[in-house]
Scaffold this motif. Structure first.
Motif, short mmCIF file in Angstrom:
data_model
loop_
_atom_site.label_atom_id
_atom_site.label_comp_id
_atom_site.label_asym_id
_atom_site.label_seq_id
_atom_site.Cartn_x
_atom_site.Cartn_y
_atom_site.Cartn_z
N THR A 1 -2.27 -7.84 -5.66
CA THR A 1 -2.81 -7.79 -4.30
C THR A 1 -1.91 -6.92 -4.47
O THR A 1 -0.67 -6.77 -3.98
N PRO B 1 -1.63 -4.50 2.84
CA PRO B 1 -1.39 -3.67 3.75
C PRO B 1 0.01 -3.10 4.55
O PRO B 1 0.26 -3.43 4.90
N SER C 1 -7.17 -4.20 -5.27
CA SER C 1 -6.66 -5.25 -5.21
C SER C 1 -7.78 -6.40 -6.04
O SER C 1 -8.90 -5.55 -5.87
N LYS D 1 1.06 -1.26 0.19
CA LYS D 1 -0.19 0.33 -0.02
C LYS D 1 1.00 0.92 0.26
O LYS D 1 1.96 0.85 1.00
N GLN E 1 -3.63 1.75 -3.17
CA GLN E 1 -4.70 1.94 -2.50
C GLN E 1 -4.87 -0.14 -1.90
O GLN E 1 -5.15 -0.57 -3.17
N GLU E 2 -5.62 -0.11 -1.07
CA GLU E 2 -5.80 -1.76 -0.58
C GLU E 2 -7.40 -2.08 -1.33
O GLU E 2 -7.19 -3.25 -2.15
#
Lengths: 110, 113
Positions: free
Chosen positions: A107, A110, A82, A15, A78-79
């Motif tokens: 993927t 974090p 994914s 991230k 950013q998460e």
């Protein structure tokens, strides 16, 4: 015949780090290039197309005819990025036949 | 607008049987394309229908056939099913001649046993 190659099946990025998903194509004419995305349990949807030159969700992609590439980039991952990403090519306006690559699963760690 | 809807969502058939998959396009769209997505692969174009006729066809055998109805909905038929026909079948709708994107349905997961 046209062909789209996505060399990475899997890509993991932390991230906040930059993201680049690679796409190369082969086609003798002037193609239209797209990036499609599929989030978990959702349908395939258009992320961006090269003719619009838009930045969607922070992603950009530049068509490089010399290198026959259309890499997807984002400066800060950013998460929610994914997902499965597919590069696709059309020889017409884009509502004609689409030729897809095999996809890259991104993927975000974090 | 429900977007592109496909039915059924899942289907199990026996080798040698025939199957029919259905697709309703997004409201306002007149063109339907069908794709086959095998596990771990990108979608592969099967064919496209416009004005109830097949406009383009990918590299699929004649066992794969289709139809488009006057209301623009479409069917994909596969005869003499093979184990290798097991895949996710996607329908996409668009507006011919317009600079519009193709909208995809959720797909029908076909398993041939």
């Amino acid at each position: 015949a046209q062909r789209v190659t996505q060399p990475e099946k899997l890509l993991s990025v932390f991230k906040g780090a930059p993201v680049e998903l690679k796409c190369n194509y082969s086609y003798s004419g002037s193609p239209e290039l797209f990036w499609y995305v599929q989030y978990s349990r959702q349908r395939l949807q258009l992320l961006l197309r090269h003719i619009s030159r838009e930045s969607i969700k922070g992603f950009t992609a530049d068509l490089n005819k010399g290198e026959t590439s259309f890499h997807l980039k984002k400066p800060f991952a950013q998460e929610e990025d994914s997902a499965m990403y597919y590069c696709a090519l059309s020889t017409n306006f884009g509502n004609e036949k689409l030729t897809f690559g095999t996809g890259t699963r991104l993927t975000i760690i974090p | 607008d429900a977007g592109v809807t496909q039915s059924p969502t899942h289907l199990i058939k026996t080798r040698g049987q025939q199957v029919t998959l259905r697709c309703s396009p997004k409201s306002g769209h007149d063109t339907v394309s069908w794709y086959q997505q095998a596990l771990g692969q990108g979608p592969q174009f099967i064919f496209q229908y416009y004005e109830e006729e097949e406009r383009q066809r990918g590299n699929f055998p004649d066992r794969f056939s289709g139809h488009q109805f006057p209301n623009y909905s479409s069917e994909l038929n596969v005869n003499a099913l093979l184990l290798g026909d097991s895949a996710l079948y996607l329908c996409a709708s668009s507006l011919v001649g317009g600079d519009t994107e193709a909208f995809f349905g959720q797909g029908t997961r076909l398993t041939v046993v």
